[in-house]
Structure formats: C-alpha cells, structure tokens
Design a protein around this motif. Structure first.
Motif, short mmCIF file in Angstrom:
data_model
loop_
_atom_site.label_atom_id
_atom_site.label_comp_id
_atom_site.label_asym_id
_atom_site.label_seq_id
_atom_site.Cartn_x
_atom_site.Cartn_y
_atom_site.Cartn_z
N THR A 1 49.10 40.15 42.04
CA THR A 1 49.48 39.06 42.95
C THR A 1 50.05 39.58 44.27
O THR A 1 50.28 38.81 45.19
CB THR A 1 50.53 38.15 42.29
N GLN A 2 50.30 40.86 44.34
CA GLN A 2 50.84 41.43 45.59
C GLN A 2 49.74 41.49 46.65
O GLN A 2 48.61 41.88 46.36
CB GLN A 2 51.39 42.84 45.33
N LYS B 1 55.95 44.05 38.81
CA LYS B 1 55.32 42.90 38.16
C LYS B 1 54.19 42.35 39.02
O LYS B 1 53.09 42.06 38.53
CB LYS B 1 56.39 41.83 37.91
N GLU B 2 54.47 42.23 40.32
CA GLU B 2 53.44 41.73 41.23
C GLU B 2 52.26 42.69 41.32
O GLU B 2 51.09 42.28 41.35
CB GLU B 2 54.04 41.49 42.62
N TYR B 3 52.59 43.97 41.37
CA TYR B 3 51.54 44.99 41.54
C TYR B 3 50.61 45.03 40.33
O TYR B 3 49.39 45.09 40.46
CB TYR B 3 52.21 46.36 41.75
N THR B 4 51.20 45.01 39.14
CA THR B 4 50.38 45.10 37.92
C THR B 4 49.63 43.80 37.64
O THR B 4 48.58 43.83 36.99
CB THR B 4 51.25 45.47 36.71
N SER B 5 50.16 42.68 38.13
CA SER B 5 49.48 41.40 37.92
C SER B 5 48.43 41.11 38.98
O SER B 5 47.66 40.16 38.86
CB SER B 5 50.49 40.25 37.89
#
Length: 452
Positions: free
Chosen positions: A403-404, A397-401
């Motif tokens: 935010t990572q 989720k973080e990677y695709t958004s």
C-alpha cells in the motif's frame, strides 16, 4: 543478587563537545527560503514526527572511527538515554561488506539478550533506491574489555567470575540459536563501569542449519589469530562447531586473569608453539582434528612437551577458575564443554541460576536464505532496506502489503546527521577533539560484589 552486582560503581571518563545543527537550520538546508516548500512539507513533517528521527537524537561527540565510518554518542530526547550512533558509509561499494552488515543487523535483531549489545533503532533512509549510508543506533556502552584489562590492574576474583559468567551466558543463548560468533576477542566485548559485559560485532557470525550437508565449509576470515582455536590454525576452510567460540572465551578469560594476551602468536607456527608450551603436546587424535596440513605435520613432528602449571601461570586465580579454564582451553574440541555445561561448573556455585540463563529458539533458515545462494548488490540492498523497516513498523506494514506509494521520498533525518557527523569529523581533525578509540577509564572498584 545479580542486580546488586550490577549497581553503579564509578564511571568511565569521557570528553565533551560536538557539533550540533538546529532543526531550523536543517529545514533551510532541505527547503531553502521558499515558503511554498515549507508548506509542501507540512504533511511529510507530520509523517516523519510519527515514524522518523528528525528531532529525536542530539549528537554529542565522536567516540570511535574506523574503516566503516564513524561512531558518535548522542542523547535520545524521547527516552532520555544516551546512545551510540554508528554511521556506516558506502555500504554497497563491496558486496561482501554489505552482506556482513546485513548479517550483523539481522542477527542483532533476532538475538535479544542482556549480554548481547542491542540495536535500538536504524534511521530511515530518504528512499530505497538511493541510500548508500546507514545510521544504526545502539545502546551506549562505555568501554570494551580490551580497555578494561589494559586500564585496571586491581580486578578481583569476583570480577573474574562475573565477567566469565556473563560471556558464557551470552554464548549459551547464541549457540542454542545455532549461531557461531567466530570472532570473539576483548575488543568485541563491550563493558560498562558497573561491570556489565555485552558481546558485539556479529559480522563474521554464521548460522548453522541442521539440514545443511556436512561438506559445507565457510570460507571467509575467522577470528583474530590470538583467539583462534588450534583446529583452525592456518586454515581458512573449516567446518565449525560451537567449540571454536568456547576456545576464544577461554583465551579472553585467561587474558583477564593475567592482564595480557595468552597466546600472542606472530604467525601460525609461533601460535602453535605458545599453545603447546602451556597445554603440552596434544595427542595424535587431537592433532588429527587440525585441518591445515602444514600445521598438522608441524605438531606431529614437535618435540614432546609437558603441560605447564596453570597455578604458576595464573597466580591470582581461584583453583576452581583454573579447573574450568583447563576445560575451556582443551586442545581437542570434543573435550571442551558447551556453554551450558560450563555454566554448571562448580566455579559458578552461588552465582549461576538456570532461570536467568535463557536458551534461544533456533533461527529460521528463511532469515538467512541469502547466505545459501548467489546474491546481487540489489538483492542485498533490498534485504537491508527491509531490516531497516523492522524499526519502522507502520512503514513495514505498508511496504509488505503493497500500500506504500512506490515513489514516496521519506523525510529522513539522515541528511541532518550526515551534516553533523561531517562537522564533528572536520572539527576533530583540526582541533584534536575526536576521542581516540582507546578511551580513558576510571578504575573499576576494588571491593567485592555482594552476591546475595
């Protein structure tokens, strides 16, 4: 009921042992004696405990080795289950091997079925940039059908029927997803002592898309010769149909019945001789389906052969089983049934139930867009990393958004497992403790299954 048929009825024999590294030892390896380093990593340890694998798997023993790397059995301390951890090393050394690995892990994520081996987890690498090995956690199966056939000469008609039923049920699901396995053989069908079978090794599988032009040919190696459909004999450039997998299942079922390969050809000519010795000389129309010119010419000039007696070739088999086997082994692919049609054959009366034979939604062509274009090593690495993140939902989720943090190094268990795998391999090489690929088995039971 099927569940009654799958009750525990003995166990395959395994060896014990295996090197283990304690978590404290691993922390020392990562941080050294510097306490400041340990404090720095508190947050990462908390993060890893939530998403990672540091304390989850307890390695037990080596159960397989190959050109790809090593397979070890392990305890999953979270679930209490035994699993198989497959280390695949240097996956980006050859782009064709990397594409095969990507294809397999993607298909096994998309094809979830009781008769297909399951990937339970893929360990998170320390970073997207530097990883070259992956650790894939599978459900642990105790053997494969090759070993079951080899080790058991007392299989019953109920075993034969249940084995074929499971293989066809898996194929129905695979084919309705528009996937062709293309490398079905006894070693690619895993087995447990309760007679449960699961198809594995989708590295040569292909997805067929309805909008693909009919002139597309898949050009890599397909199917071990002994299980290769006659229309593919001698040819590596073919437009495939689901009928090639049906032929392979017929060959495997015949091998279960007689305890040895049905068509162990030494070369293409010998393979065609063995096939026609059993089935007789094919019609000119069937011969025209063979894509290889030399193989087609050889069949056209072959002396006339009459079909052999299946009842003499397979004396242990039920007549209904032989009736279905003839259909599976039809020389002309158009005469072979689909998996769905085979499951309603009279041979499965009292066993087959359509509600436990699910179909699959066709796989989206977006999932295999990489197969339709020229890809680089970096493309494949990115796609494999995304597949790994499918087993780490929060990170995905973080990677695709976006935010990572791009430079964050995940506290990964792969260093720990690299050390353990190395110790096991070294200890095994010195002491002979590494279990051979051909493992020992207890016999499957002689008694019939309770079908009701």
């Amino acid at each position: 009921m099927e569940r009654e048929r799958e009750r525990k009825i003995g166990s395959w024999e395994t060896s014990s042992g295996g090197a283990k590294m304690q978590n404290s030892d691993w922390r020392k390896k990562v941080c050294g004696p510097d306490k400041h380093c340990e404090m720095e990593n508190v947050r990462e340890m908390d993060f890893f405990a939530e998403y990672g694998d540091a304390n989850r798997y307890e390695i037990l023993e080596v159960i397989g080795k190959g050109s790809y790397g090593l397979v070890c059995s392990a305890n999953d301390t979270q679930t209490g289950e035994k699993v198989a951890i497959k280390k695949i090393h240097n996956i980006f050394e050859h782009i064709s091997d990397a594409a095969r690995i990507l294809r397999e892990i993607k298909l096994l994520r998309l094809l979830r079925h009781p008769d297909i081996v399951e990937i339970k987890h893929i360990m998170l690498p320390p970073s997207k940039k530097d990883f070259k090995d992956i650790y894939v956690v599978f459900e642990l199966m105790e053997s494969d059908l090759h070993q079951v056939i080899k080790a058991n000469d007392d299989l019953t008609r109920e075993h034969y029927q249940f084995f074929l039923y499971q293989m066809l049920r898996a194929l129905k699901y695979i084919h309705t997803a528009n996937v062709y396995h293309r490398d079905l053989k006894p070693k690619n069908i895993l087995a447990n002592a309760n007679c449960k079978l699961k198809i594995c090794d989708f590295g040569l599988a292909r997805v067929s898309f309805n909008d693909a032009p009919t002139t597309i040919f898949w050009t890599d190696y397909v199917a071990t010769r002994w299980y290769r459909a006659p229309e593919l004999c001698g040819s590596f450039y073919s437009k495939y149909t689901p009928a090639i997998d049906i032929w392979s299942i017929g060959c495997i079922f015949a091998e279960v019945l007689i305890g040895k390969p049905l068509f162990p050809g030494k070369n293409v000519v010998h393979q065609l001789d063995l096939i026609t010795d059993l089935l007789g000389t094919p019609s000119l129309d069937a011969i025209s389906k063979v894509r290889n010119d030399k193989a087609r010419k050889y069949l056209t000039c072959m002396r006339k052969k009459q079909p052999a007696s299946f009842s003499q070739k397979f004396p242990k088999a039920d007549p209904l089983a032989l009736q279905l086997l003839r259909r599976l082994l039809a020389f002309d692919p158009k005469d072979r049934p689909s998996a769905e049609e085979a499951l309603i054959d009279p041979y499965f009366n009292g066993l087959a139930k359509v509600e436990r034979e699910p179909s699959c939604q066709p796989i989206s062509k977006m999932e295999f867009e990489f197969e339709r274009r020229r890809v680089t090593k970096e493309d494949i690495k990115e796609l494999i990393f995304q597949e790994i993140l499918e087993y780490h939902p929060q990170l995905l989720k973080e990677y695709t958004s976006g935010t990572q943090r791009p430079n964050f190094l995940h506290l990964s268990a792969t260093e720990q497992f690299r050390e353990q795998f190395s110790q096991l391999e070294e200890n095994g090489n010195r002491s002979g403790l590494v279990a051979p690929v051909q493992r020992k088995h207890a016999s499957v039971p002689r008694q019939a299954f309770n079908y009701h």
